[in-house]
Design an enzyme around this catalytic site. Structure first.
Site, PDB file in Angstrom:
ATOM      1  N   ASP A 194      82.945  45.042  77.781  1.00  0.00           N
ATOM      2  CA  ASP A 194      84.393  44.761  78.044  1.00  0.00           C
ATOM      3  C   ASP A 194      84.996  43.230  77.762  1.00  0.00           C
ATOM      4  OD1 ASP A 194      84.019  47.290  79.046  1.00  0.00           O
ATOM      5  OD2 ASP A 194      84.876  46.608  81.065  1.00  0.00           O
ATOM      6  N   ASP A 245      72.187  51.267  74.905  1.00  0.00           N
ATOM      7  CA  ASP A 245      71.166  52.423  74.431  1.00  0.00           C
ATOM      8  C   ASP A 245      71.049  52.514  73.082  1.00  0.00           C
ATOM      9  OD1 ASP A 245      70.594  52.517  77.107  1.00  0.00           O
ATOM     10  OD2 ASP A 245      71.900  54.231  77.310  1.00  0.00           O
ATOM     11  N   TRP A 281      79.950  50.781  75.196  1.00  0.00           N
ATOM     12  CA  TRP A 281      79.700  49.322  75.205  1.00  0.00           C
ATOM     13  C   TRP A 281      78.624  48.783  74.372  1.00  0.00           C
ATOM     14  CZ3 TRP A 281      77.729  51.228  80.157  1.00  0.00           C
ATOM     15  CH2 TRP A 281      78.974  51.961  81.184  1.00  0.00           C
ATOM     16  N   GLY A 282      78.172  49.830  73.400  1.00  0.00           N
ATOM     17  CA  GLY A 282      77.018  49.713  72.709  1.00  0.00           C
ATOM     18  C   GLY A 282      75.916  49.819  73.184  1.00  0.00           C
ATOM     19  N   ASP A 308      83.851  57.177  78.843  1.00  0.00           N
ATOM     20  CA  ASP A 308      83.209  56.030  79.224  1.00  0.00           C
ATOM     21  C   ASP A 308      81.760  56.504  79.541  1.00  0.00           C
ATOM     22  OD1 ASP A 308      82.837  53.282  80.078  1.00  0.00           O
ATOM     23  OD2 ASP A 308      84.994  53.465  80.875  1.00  0.00           O
ATOM     24  N   ASP A 348      94.315  54.918  81.243  1.00  0.00           N
ATOM     25  CA  ASP A 348      92.854  54.500  81.264  1.00  0.00           C
ATOM     26  C   ASP A 348      92.457  55.322  82.565  1.00  0.00           C
ATOM     27  OD1 ASP A 348      90.148  53.008  81.643  1.00  0.00           O
ATOM     28  OD2 ASP A 348      90.822  52.621  79.587  1.00  0.00           O
ATOM     29  N   ASP A 349      91.408  54.822  83.131  1.00  0.00           N
ATOM     30  CA  ASP A 349      90.810  55.170  84.548  1.00  0.00           C
ATOM     31  C   ASP A 349      91.728  55.068  85.616  1.00  0.00           C
ATOM     32  OD1 ASP A 349      88.661  55.724  86.207  1.00  0.00           O
ATOM     33  OD2 ASP A 349      87.433  54.113  85.761  1.00  0.00           O
ATOM     34  N   LYS A 394      89.459  58.835  75.772  1.00  0.00           N
ATOM     35  CA  LYS A 394      88.377  57.660  76.012  1.00  0.00           C
ATOM     36  C   LYS A 394      87.431  58.124  76.859  1.00  0.00           C
ATOM     37  CE  LYS A 394      88.049  52.870  77.632  1.00  0.00           C
ATOM     38  NZ  LYS A 394      88.888  51.574  77.941  1.00  0.00           N
ATOM     39  N   ARG A 428      83.191  52.197  71.236  1.00  0.00           N
ATOM     40  CA  ARG A 428      83.157  50.706  71.598  1.00  0.00           C
ATOM     41  C   ARG A 428      81.586  49.967  71.678  1.00  0.00           C
ATOM     42  NH1 ARG A 428      85.832  49.242  76.244  1.00  0.00           N
ATOM     43  NH2 ARG A 428      83.858  47.938  76.552  1.00  0.00           N
TER      44      ARG A 428
HETATM   45  C1  GLA Z   1      84.882  50.608  81.576  1.00  0.00           C
HETATM   46  C2  GLA Z   1      85.448  50.373  80.175  1.00  0.00           C
HETATM   47  C3  GLA Z   1      86.801  49.457  80.132  1.00  0.00           C
HETATM   48  C4  GLA Z   1      87.505  50.654  81.312  1.00  0.00           C
HETATM   49  C5  GLA Z   1      87.179  50.632  82.705  1.00  0.00           C
HETATM   50  C6  GLA Z   1      87.856  51.489  83.557  1.00  0.00           C
HETATM   51  O1  GLA Z   1      84.361  49.227  82.165  1.00  0.00           O
HETATM   52  O2  GLA Z   1      84.480  49.674  79.550  1.00  0.00           O
HETATM   53  O3  GLA Z   1      87.182  49.779  78.986  1.00  0.00           O
HETATM   54  O4  GLA Z   1      87.840  51.636  80.706  1.00  0.00           O
HETATM   55  O5  GLA Z   1      85.632  51.116  82.586  1.00  0.00           O
HETATM   56  O6  GLA Z   1      87.178  51.664  84.912  1.00  0.00           O
END
Ligand code: GLA
Length: 373
Positions: free
Chosen positions: A176, A157, A154-155, A119, A41-42, A117, A172
């Protein structure tokens, strides 16, 4: 299905962690169960792009670069995933792909990435979200490598209206997750209205699992650890609703209970059912206490009984009427139920199944076959 570094490790990721995780995913049977993608991830890159405009892996965390990591992951029979973002910066503030979509898609392809992924932080508000996701989707589709595109907005817009037009393979659909019961319940309730958008072409991603975090790690929130029953219910909901199953725990240090949950092949089979018919709900119930049913490939049904509330099932006259789910009494058929956590089996008698009292934060999950009454 796979594993993602964020829920436990956040920014504390490095080459050795990925190598050890890959080893463990194979050694403890996770790959055999279907957990195939290992995703970083990030927080994997340098704070600045190279003079040529390329993303650069952090040389302290990943001293041999990303191709080395990808090659190792592939050598174990796993697939390799990475993370970027549609804005100018990632959510944790690292350089991101806006305006660099083709450069970055080329880097991912060169390194051997199989999953991205993507974001939604720090985005340019003048460009619609759907265009941002299309930009990367088209870049990936032209990068010369088959890369699963995992959208993560994150759904926001109203993305349920447009996400399938972007070419994303999963999205997603909600915010979160945190390692708490209220987070699991909240994400579940938000999913009710979104289930009709789930399915082949682009699956609703309810977020990485918190099973096995046990109050530790990057998304830990509550002082009290979730129990075995609570993690079991969490896993069952994700399976019932057909969400991707991305593990978030430290697989190098799992308890037997965690392993028991995440390797339940019968439950995984519900999640991964190739038909993916939309789940529906019986009339009795609410968003916190409900029976959900889904037709499975081959003619069986998945039946989940969930009590997400803080009170027990005594207060709810839960019932499953066979007539209501499409099995008419005149057909001479009934359901043979097998509970996938305990192995208990029985036939439904007199066209009605009333689950016995179900404790708060728990569930029953059945695979039901149509048999002669
Ligand atoms: C957002 C995503 C998380 C994760 C973080 C990383 O919040 O929704 O799943 O990837 O960024 O910074």
């Amino acid at each position: 299905m796979g594993w993602n570094s964020w829920n436990t490790f956040g920014k504390n990721i490095d080459e050795q962690l990925i190598i050890d995780t890959a080893d463990r995913m194979v050694d403890c049977g996770l790959l055999d169960c279907g957990y195939e993608y290992l995703v970083i991830d990030d927080c994997w890159s340098e704070r600045l792009r190279s003079p040529e405009g390329k993303l650069v892996p952090d040389p302290v965390k990943f001293p041999h670069g990303m191709k080395y990591v990808a090659d190792y992951v592939h050598s174990k029979g796993l697939k390799f995933g990475m993370y970027s973002c549609a804005g100018a910066l990632t959510c944790a503030g690292y350089p991101s792909s806006f305006g660099h979509e083709y450069d970055d898609a080329a880097s991912f392809a060169e390194w051997g990435v199989d999953f991205l992924k993507y974001d939604y932080c720090f985005r340019d508000k003048n460009v619609p979200g759907e265009v941002l996701y299309r930009r990367m989707s088209i870049a990936l589709a032209n990068c010369g490598r088959d890369i699963l595109f995992s959208a993560c907005n994150w759904g926001a817009d109203e993305s349920h209206n447009w996400i399938k037009t972007t070419g994303a393979h999963m999205w997603r659909s909600t915010g979160d997750i945190f390692d708490s019961w209220s987070s699991i319940r909240d994400l579940t309730k938000k999913q009710f209205d979104l289930l009709r958008t789930n399915g082949h072409g682009c699956f609703n991603d309810m977020d990485m699992l918190v099973v096995g975090l046990n109050g530790k790690g990057n998304v830990a929130r509550e002082a009290t650890n979730l129990s075995f029953e609570e993690y079991k219910a969490h896993f069952s909901i994700w399976a019932m609703f057909g969400s991707p199953l991305m593990l978030g725990c430290d697989v190098r240090a799992m308890t037997d209970e965690t392993l028991k949950i995440i390797t339940n092949k019968d439950v995984i089979a519900i999640d991964q059912d190739p038909l993916y018919a939309q789940p529906f709900f019986t009339r009795s119930g609410s968003q916190e206490k409900f029976i959900s049913v889904r037709l499975l490939d081959g003619g069986d049904l998945a039946v989940g009984v969930f009590n997400l509330a803080d009170t027990d099932m005594n207060t709810w006259n839960a019932c499953l009427l066979l007539n209501e789910i499409g099995i008419d009494v005149a057909s001479g058929k009934t359901l043979h139920m097998r509970e996938l956590w305990t192995g208990e089996e029985f036939d439904v008698k007199n066209e009605i199944y009333r689950p016995s009292k179900l404790a708060p934060h728990s569930c029953l999950l059945f695979r039901a076959s149509v048999v002669d009454a």
